[in-house]
Structure formats: structure tokens, C-alpha cells
Design a protein around this motif. Structure first.
Motif, PDB file in Angstrom:
ATOM      1  N   ASP A 167     -19.480  -9.633  40.792  1.00 35.57           N
ATOM      2  CA  ASP A 167     -18.241  -9.077  40.490  1.00 35.57           C
ATOM      3  C   ASP A 167     -18.625  -7.653  41.039  1.00 35.57           C
ATOM      4  O   ASP A 167     -19.789  -7.229  41.371  1.00 35.57           O
ATOM      5  CB  ASP A 167     -18.334  -8.844  38.855  1.00 35.57           C
ATOM      6  N   GLU A 225     -10.986 -15.929  37.593  1.00 39.00           N
ATOM      7  CA  GLU A 225     -11.454 -16.199  36.327  1.00 39.00           C
ATOM      8  C   GLU A 225     -10.769 -15.215  35.317  1.00 39.00           C
ATOM      9  O   GLU A 225     -10.484 -13.859  35.632  1.00 39.00           O
ATOM     10  CB  GLU A 225     -12.927 -15.872  36.194  1.00 39.00           C
ATOM     11  N   THR A 276     -14.055 -14.681  29.454  1.00 35.74           N
ATOM     12  CA  THR A 276     -15.502 -15.080  29.110  1.00 35.74           C
ATOM     13  C   THR A 276     -15.177 -15.696  27.588  1.00 35.74           C
ATOM     14  O   THR A 276     -14.889 -14.717  26.763  1.00 35.74           O
ATOM     15  CB  THR A 276     -16.707 -14.179  29.345  1.00 35.74           C
ATOM     16  N   THR A 327     -16.274 -10.376  32.309  1.00 32.63           N
ATOM     17  CA  THR A 327     -15.582 -10.625  33.277  1.00 32.63           C
ATOM     18  C   THR A 327     -14.712  -9.442  33.846  1.00 32.63           C
ATOM     19  O   THR A 327     -13.962  -8.781  33.180  1.00 32.63           O
ATOM     20  CB  THR A 327     -14.267 -11.747  32.928  1.00 32.63           C
ATOM     21  N   GLU A 372     -13.565 -10.502  40.334  1.00 32.04           N
ATOM     22  CA  GLU A 372     -14.769 -11.788  40.165  1.00 32.04           C
ATOM     23  C   GLU A 372     -14.508 -12.474  41.506  1.00 32.04           C
ATOM     24  O   GLU A 372     -13.438 -12.968  41.699  1.00 32.04           O
ATOM     25  CB  GLU A 372     -14.536 -12.730  39.060  1.00 32.04           C
ATOM     26  N   TRP A 378     -14.747 -18.334  31.544  1.00 34.61           N
ATOM     27  CA  TRP A 378     -16.214 -18.321  31.871  1.00 34.61           C
ATOM     28  C   TRP A 378     -16.651 -18.897  30.628  1.00 34.61           C
ATOM     29  O   TRP A 378     -16.717 -18.170  29.543  1.00 34.61           O
ATOM     30  CB  TRP A 378     -17.045 -17.128  32.394  1.00 34.61           C
ATOM     31  N   ARG A 401     -18.020 -22.041  35.294  1.00 36.83           N
ATOM     32  CA  ARG A 401     -16.986 -20.838  35.720  1.00 36.83           C
ATOM     33  C   ARG A 401     -15.912 -21.513  36.771  1.00 36.83           C
ATOM     34  O   ARG A 401     -16.299 -22.344  37.652  1.00 36.83           O
ATOM     35  CB  ARG A 401     -17.712 -19.726  36.336  1.00 36.83           C
TER      36      ARG A 401
END
Length: 404
Positions: A45, A70, A73, A97, A101, A192, A206
Motif C-alpha cells: 500500500d 480490497e 480487513t 487496508t 492497495e 483481507w 487477500r
């Protein structure tokens, strides 16, 4: 005459430096030992100042468009039930996240394609010998002299070890991680998903933009000798350690035989007392690898490359520019490397009771009242270098050249 720069390593740091140096008017060559540009890799990221630099390069929107998709998380139990969830954009700052990403290879290719108009790339070659005065002997034959040599080869840089033998004092983080890409199933979503198993083990899945899933297996505990194992032994180790882990472990282990992007890493930080010697400079993971635990590796690579290029373009002698680059970057790097070694231990409980405590703590942190704390935990503010000093930097200022 344009000053000549050699960059070794077509990495995120190397391609970013090539873009900025070429744009400033330097004659830039990038040498890369791989026979062609390397795609692939797992999620990275880009946050804060890194996004600012991509915006200045005109690449921010393209990077967002190439994102993994994504959305957040989640920590799950053995049945896949979500025990704690952090959605992107819900925390104050950025959570686990980030908004940007992207796969490492997708970001590196974006930077590479943008930099080809500013630099020449020389694949299937490398540095066999380099001197402090910028004289380089290439593995493929031939020698040349450069005004500066930038080493952007990564955590295991061979050139770094030639130039600074024995100076790296690695900080082992007591965590071993394996990455691979596996077939996607209908049950895979845009989160994720992170699963903990007793014994200091974790497994995460992921999303990516290519219809596959990126898997990660982690084992907590000191294991420095594993870095020297061959792939067969590494895979055997993972099969033994995760055979009774539960959740999606059988699926991931079954994919070990067929994967073509298996990567195994015993996490260690690069700790160098200096990043330059004569006309040679280290940048990116070759200089300061903070490990994925810091969550800022790509941002540091982009930022360090920008600062290094800016200092060289400001003029003056090359060693002085390299020293100024180090002064500018040390505070940010120092903060990134300050990840306590207890962090991976806390995130990898050894007992089922410990996992329940972890899930309870994460669930509490995900509540609206504590989202600010979570944002600071996963993506807090850092001491960043002042980029305004590089706005007018050009290579036609008075930088002494290397002479024979």
C-alpha cells in the motif's frame, strides 16, 4: 554535458529514482539482473507522502485504478466467521487496508513504464565491481564511470555487501512469512481475511484484480537459518507446521506444488550505519528494509527515491548531496523501523485463549469510539521529509562530475 547516473535494481525505489533523475536532466541507466522486467508479487500500500509523490508524477489515479479492490480487513475464526472487521476509510487516518492497495508488480510496472521516457534500461546484467569514484565493472562485460551509483536491489542486495562489507546489522523480527497465489473460489470476497491458529501461526487471504487470491502463511518464532533453505525444504516446513491449522490451510498447502510465485522470507530489518560511500548510495530496502510489519515499505521506497533525486538535482558535490539525502530520510526510516518485536508476538497468539483475547481486543478497536486509536495503530502519522526544497532542482546545476 548531462551527469551520468547508474541505478542497479528495477525495483519500486529504482524506477522512481529513474523517473525523477531523468526528468531533472540526468543521463540515467538502470541495470537489472533479471532477463526482463519482473511483474508479480503481493500486496503493498502507499500512504501519506508516497501518495503525494505519485500525484506529482501524474500516476496517482493510475495506481488507484490498478488497485486490488480490497475493501477492508477481517479477522476470522476456524469456521470463517468474522470476529473483527476494519473497513477501508472507516478509521481516522488509514487502517490495515489503505485506500491505495496495489500489487507490488503492478505498482513497479506503472513506475517502470513511466520512467522509460527518462532512463535507459539494461536487463540481464548486473554489477560485478564498483569503486567509490563511480567506476563500475558489469557482469556482462565492460566498465564505465558514473557521477553517482544508486543501489536499489532490495533487502538481500549483493552490491550493498560488496560496498559495505559486514556493515549491515540485521534486526531479526522473529516472524517467517510465505506468499503464494492460489486459485480463487466463490467464497473469496473483497476482504483481507486473517485467521490465527494456535502455536503462533496465521494464514491470510487477500483479493487481487486478476481472478486469483493472494495467500500468506506466517509462523512466529526465531528461525534465521530458514532463509538459506531451498524452496523444497521451505515448502516441507510449511506443510508440517500448517497440516493441522484448520480453516483454509488445506487449500493453501495443496497449491504449494503448482504455484509459480512462491516467496519465503524470514523477516529482518536492514540496519546500516551509513547509506553512502563516495559516489555510491543505498536506497529502498537495500538501505533500510523495515519489513512488512511496518506497513510502509512502498511509501519509504518512493519517498527515499524522490529525496535522493532531489538532493542530487539541487547541485553541489555528490557526497554532500548523498549526506543531505540521508539526513532528510533518517527520521522517517527510524520511526518505521521502530516496530516493537512484541508486535508480531501479540498478533500471533500461541493458545486458543490468546486468540480469543486478540479477537476481543480487535473487535473493541473496530468500534466507532476507538477507530481513531486503530487508525493510529495501523497507519499513523510519521515524520516526513520536506519535499518543497526539491521543486526547482535541475541536473544542469553545478554538480562536479566523476573524472578519470
Amino acid at each position: 554535458m548531462a551527469r551520468r547516473i547508474l541505478i542497479t535494481g528495477a525495483s519500486i525505489a529504482g524506477t522512481t529514482a529513474a523517473w525523477w533523475l531523468g526528468r531533472a536532466g540526468f543521463d540515467v541507466t538502470v541495470v537489472e539482473r533479471a532477463p526482463a522486467f519482473r511483474d508479480g508479487g503481493q500486496n503493498v500500500d502507499v500512504r501519506g507522502i508516497g501518495r503525494t509523490i505519485l500525484r506529482e508524477m501524474g500516476l496517482e489515479r493510475a495506481a488507484l485504478a490498478r488497485g486490488t479492490g480490497e475493501e477492508g480487513t477481517a479477522w476470522v475464526d476456524g469456521t470463517g466467521r468474522v470476529r473483527a472487521r476494519f473497513m477501508a476509510g472507516e478509521t481516522e487516518g488509514e487502517g490495515p487496508t489503505a485506500e491505495m492497495e496495489i500489487l507490488r508488480g503492478d505498482l513497479a510496472r506503472l513506475l517502470y513504464e513511466a520512467s522509460t521516457g527518462h532512463a535507459a534500461y539494461r536487463f540481464d546484467d548486473g554489477i560485478a565491481r564498483v569503486e567509490e569514484d563511480g567506476t563500475v565493472a558489469f557482469a556482462g562485460g565492460g566498465t564505465a564511470r558514473y557521477d553517482a551509483v544508486i543501489v536499489a536491489e532490495g533487502v538481500g542486495s549483493a552490491t550493498r555487501e560488496r560496498v559495505f562489507p559486514g556493515e549491515n546489522d540485521p534486526r531479526w523480527m522473529d516472524l517467517t512469512i510465505a506468499y503464494l497465489t492460489i486459485p480463487r473460489t466463490p467464497a473469496d470476497d473483497r476482504l483481507w481475511r486473517w485467521y490465527n491458529a494456535p502455536g503462533g501461526r496465521s494464514l491470510s487471504l487477500r483479493p487481487d484484480p486478476y481472478g486469483t487470491t493472494r495467500a500468506m502463511l506466517s509462523v512466529h518464532g526465531p528461525l534465521p537459518e530458514a532463509q538459506g533453505w531451498d524452496a523444497a525444504r521451505q515448502k516441507a516446513f510449511l506443510r508440517e507446521r500448517f497440516r493441522d491449522a484448520g480453516w483454509e490451510a488445506p487449500r493453501v498447502l495443496a497449491a504449494l506444488d503448482d504455484t509459480d510465485d512462491f516467496y519465503f522470507d524470514v523477516l529482518r530489518q536492514v540496519r546500516m550505519p551509513r547509506w553512502s560511500r563516495g559516489r555510491i548510495a543505498l536506497t529502498g530496502d537495500a538501505a533500510w528494509c523495515a519489513t512488512p510489519l511496518a506497513g510502509i515499505g512502498a511509501t519509504l521506497a518512493i519517498t527515499g527515491a524522490r529525496v535522493l533525486a532531489g538532493e542530487l538535482a539541487r547541485g553541489g558535490d555528490v557526497p554532500g548531496a548523498l549526506a543531505a539525502y540521508e539526513r532528510a530520510m533518517r527520521p522517517m526510516v527510524g520511526q518505521a523501523q521502530g516496530v516493537p518485536k512484541i508486535a508480531p508476538r501479540l498478533m500471533h497468539p500461541r493458545t486458543r485463549a490468546g486468540i480469543r483475547v486478540l479477537h476481543a481486543a480487535l473487535r473493541a478497536a473496530s468500534k466507532p469510539a476507538l477507530r481513531g486509536v486503530a487508525g493510529r495503530l495501523f497507519g499513523g502519522s510519521r515524520e516526513e521529509p520536506d519535499l518543497s526544497r526539491y521543486v526547482e532542482g535541475r541536473a544542469d546545476t553545478d554538480i562536479p562530475t566523476a573524472r578519470g
